[in-house]
Design a protein around this motif. Sequence first.
Motif, PDB file in Angstrom:
ATOM      1  N   VAL A 186       0.962  -1.419   0.149  1.00 59.18           N
ATOM      2  CA  VAL A 186       0.006  -0.169  -0.068  1.00 59.18           C
ATOM      3  C   VAL A 186       0.750   1.176  -0.031  1.00 59.18           C
ATOM      4  N   ALA A 187       2.022   1.175   0.391  1.00 52.16           N
ATOM      5  CA  ALA A 187       2.824   2.433   0.529  1.00 52.16           C
ATOM      6  C   ALA A 187       4.345   1.956  -0.046  1.00 52.16           C
ATOM      7  N   PRO A 188       4.367   1.134  -1.175  1.00 48.40           N
ATOM      8  CA  PRO A 188       5.769   0.847  -1.629  1.00 48.40           C
ATOM      9  C   PRO A 188       7.007   1.664  -1.384  1.00 48.40           C
ATOM     10  N   ASP A 189       6.799   3.122  -1.379  1.00 45.23           N
ATOM     11  CA  ASP A 189       7.991   4.162  -1.523  1.00 45.23           C
ATOM     12  C   ASP A 189       8.245   4.493   0.017  1.00 45.23           C
ATOM     13  N   HIS A 190       7.761   3.577   0.884  1.00 42.43           N
ATOM     14  CA  HIS A 190       8.012   4.302   2.323  1.00 42.43           C
ATOM     15  C   HIS A 190       9.182   3.850   2.757  1.00 42.43           C
ATOM     16  N   ASP A 191       9.762   4.572   3.583  1.00 38.47           N
ATOM     17  CA  ASP A 191      11.148   4.622   4.124  1.00 38.47           C
ATOM     18  C   ASP A 191      11.221   3.272   5.142  1.00 38.47           C
ATOM     19  N   GLU A 192      11.665   2.343   4.766  1.00 36.88           N
ATOM     20  CA  GLU A 192      11.816   1.013   5.791  1.00 36.88           C
ATOM     21  C   GLU A 192      12.576   1.525   7.014  1.00 36.88           C
ATOM     22  N   GLU A 193      13.605   2.153   6.853  1.00 37.63           N
ATOM     23  CA  GLU A 193      14.418   2.564   8.264  1.00 37.63           C
ATOM     24  C   GLU A 193      13.700   3.483   9.167  1.00 37.63           C
ATOM     25  N   LYS A 194      12.860   4.409   8.618  1.00 33.86           N
ATOM     26  CA  LYS A 194      12.339   5.447   9.376  1.00 33.86           C
ATOM     27  C   LYS A 194      10.807   5.336   9.783  1.00 33.86           C
ATOM     28  N   VAL A 195      10.285   4.330   9.093  1.00 31.29           N
ATOM     29  CA  VAL A 195       8.707   3.849   9.506  1.00 31.29           C
ATOM     30  C   VAL A 195       8.816   2.603  10.238  1.00 31.29           C
ATOM     31  N   TYR A 196       8.542   2.675  11.543  1.00 38.72           N
ATOM     32  CA  TYR A 196       8.469   1.538  12.652  1.00 38.72           C
ATOM     33  C   TYR A 196       7.267   0.731  12.410  1.00 38.72           C
ATOM     34  N   ALA A 197       7.324  -0.517  13.036  1.00 38.26           N
ATOM     35  CA  ALA A 197       6.258  -1.188  13.187  1.00 38.26           C
ATOM     36  C   ALA A 197       5.028  -0.601  14.096  1.00 38.26           C
TER      37      ALA A 197
END
Length: 144
Positions: free
Chosen positions: A94-105
Amino acid sequence: MNLRGLVSVSGKPGLYKVIGQNKSGFVLESLDEQKVKLVVNISTSKLASLEDITVFGENGDLKLIDIFEKIKASESVPDAKSDGKTLRAYFREVAPDHDEEKVYASDMKKILVWYSIIKELPLFDEEPAALPASAEAEESTEEK
């Protein structure tokens, strides 16, 4: 989807609708079944309008409303209590471009909880409120 007037209050669970304003702050109503009214002092509490919330992205911030639209269009939404791997896999859709290091669970859980709250509301299917005429005029002059 119309998110105007919906806010999150720091330190308080759930979402609230702004129903009024007084000298020291805002009068809010919870969006849950209890419809609790709350007066929030703007000098001691932080309010975040759902319209203005963004999620860290690789190539710029992603608007929360755009993520909500993609969640709405998706076939199955995982439970907000799912494990981090499940949530991350879902957010890659749903948000393929989200920053996986900055967006936490915890961020993903909060977004899914908010989605579950607003999906039952009539404003969920409303069109966004139109900008006031003065704001539209400012936008058109900025584009030139």
